[in-house]
Design a protein around this motif. Structure first.
Motif, PDB file in Angstrom:
ATOM      1  N   GLN A   6     -11.000 -49.519  27.300  1.00 39.34           N
ATOM      2  CA  GLN A   6     -11.079 -50.969  27.416  1.00 39.34           C
ATOM      3  C   GLN A   6     -10.661 -51.437  28.800  1.00 39.34           C
ATOM      4  OE1 GLN A   6      -8.242 -51.528  24.197  1.00 39.34           O
ATOM      5  NE2 GLN A   6      -6.728 -52.380  25.640  1.00 39.34           N
ATOM      6  N   ARG A   7     -11.118 -52.609  29.159  1.00 42.37           N
ATOM      7  CA  ARG A   7     -10.722 -53.238  30.407  1.00 42.37           C
ATOM      8  C   ARG A   7      -9.384 -53.960  30.233  1.00 42.37           C
ATOM      9  NH1 ARG A   7     -13.401 -54.321  34.994  1.00 42.37           N
ATOM     10  NH2 ARG A   7     -15.411 -53.776  34.105  1.00 42.37           N
ATOM     11  N   GLU A   8      -9.141 -54.501  29.041  1.00 44.16           N
ATOM     12  CA  GLU A   8      -7.967 -55.317  28.769  1.00 44.16           C
ATOM     13  C   GLU A   8      -6.677 -54.495  28.777  1.00 44.16           C
ATOM     14  OE1 GLU A   8     -10.441 -54.894  26.421  1.00 44.16           O
ATOM     15  OE2 GLU A   8     -11.660 -56.526  27.196  1.00 44.16           O
ATOM     16  N   THR A  49      -9.076 -48.783  41.274  1.00 42.92           N
ATOM     17  CA  THR A  49     -10.161 -49.121  40.366  1.00 42.92           C
ATOM     18  C   THR A  49     -10.583 -47.853  39.642  1.00 42.92           C
ATOM     19  OG1 THR A  49     -10.915 -50.904  41.802  1.00 42.92           O
ATOM     20  CG2 THR A  49     -12.496 -50.064  40.181  1.00 42.92           C
ATOM     21  N   GLU A  51     -13.324 -46.225  37.256  1.00 42.14           N
ATOM     22  CA  GLU A  51     -14.685 -46.370  36.763  1.00 42.14           C
ATOM     23  C   GLU A  51     -14.924 -45.319  35.696  1.00 42.14           C
ATOM     24  OE1 GLU A  51     -17.644 -46.485  39.803  1.00 42.14           O
ATOM     25  OE2 GLU A  51     -16.691 -48.170  40.820  1.00 42.14           O
ATOM     26  N   GLU A  54     -18.366 -45.682  29.602  1.00 44.22           N
ATOM     27  CA  GLU A  54     -17.519 -45.962  28.446  1.00 44.22           C
ATOM     28  C   GLU A  54     -17.842 -45.092  27.223  1.00 44.22           C
ATOM     29  OE1 GLU A  54     -15.912 -49.844  26.000  1.00 44.22           O
ATOM     30  OE2 GLU A  54     -17.081 -50.154  27.819  1.00 44.22           O
ATOM     31  N   ARG A  82      -7.583 -47.585  29.990  1.00 40.36           N
ATOM     32  CA  ARG A  82      -8.184 -48.753  30.624  1.00 40.36           C
ATOM     33  C   ARG A  82      -9.117 -48.342  31.759  1.00 40.36           C
ATOM     34  NH1 ARG A  82      -4.087 -52.721  32.749  1.00 40.36           N
ATOM     35  NH2 ARG A  82      -5.943 -54.014  32.869  1.00 40.36           N
ATOM     36  N   TYR A  83      -9.999 -49.257  32.119  1.00 41.38           N
ATOM     37  CA  TYR A  83     -10.835 -49.105  33.303  1.00 41.38           C
ATOM     38  C   TYR A  83     -10.889 -50.454  34.012  1.00 41.38           C
ATOM     39  CZ  TYR A  83     -14.477 -51.244  30.439  1.00 41.38           C
ATOM     40  OH  TYR A  83     -15.183 -52.092  29.636  1.00 41.38           O
ATOM     41  N   GLY A  84     -11.380 -50.449  35.231  1.00 41.73           N
ATOM     42  CA  GLY A  84     -11.421 -51.662  36.034  1.00 41.73           C
ATOM     43  C   GLY A  84     -10.364 -51.611  37.127  1.00 41.73           C
TER      44      GLY A  84
END
Length: 151
Positions: A6-8, A49, A51, A54, A82-84
């Motif tokens: 997830q990004r969150e 970051t 990447e 997913e 997480r990612y982002g």
């Protein structure tokens, strides 16, 4: 058994509380939380970051979690990655292993992290000193995963 990509952000306390609510079969909860560092060697990290692809990452994390369940008597497992873009101090990864006894919980959490570092498809781009670069895989991570080889 839950695996999320997830990004969150995640909340360690809330995740553990959710996993252990009403459980009387668990005597051990082992957690690992990976954070974005503010330094890499002598370089200051401004941000990182992560990447990923997913669906591929989720499938690989599920395979790692299943392998851990096959090795140790686990009541539950949670893996969140997480990612982002993340800044120093931000959460990156969470592993929670629940078991009747501490040895299984500790070993499973360590195993999951060792294999996550070497097999899960995440690519890191670090921003250091106004520049950026991709982070190469580390031999120390491969060595950590190799020690779990079953003969």
């Amino acid at each position: 058994m839950t695996v999320r990509v997830q990004r969150e952000d995640f909340d360690l306390g809330a995740e553990v509380k959710r996993l252990t609510a009403g459980r009387v079969d668990v005597g051990a909860v082992a957690t690992f939380t990976g954070l974005c560092r503010g330094r890499t060697g002598s370089d200051t990290v401004g941000a990182m970051t992560l990447e990923t692809y997913e669906a591929m990452a989720l499938a690989e994390l599920q395979r790692i979690e299943e392998e851990a369940r096959g090795r140790w008597p686990l009541a539950d497992v949670l893996v969140v990655h997480r990612y982002g873009r993340m800044e120093p101090g931000d959460n990156i990864v969470l592993v929670v292993a629940l078991s009747e006894h501490r040895q299984a919980a500790f070993a499973a959490a360590e195993f999951i992290m060792d294999f996550l570092k070497t097999r899960a498809p995440f690519w890191k781009f670090e921003e250091t000193g106004g520049e950026g670069g991709w982070v190469a895989a580390k031999d120390v991570d491969d060595a950590a995963a190799d020690r779990w080889s079953q003969d």
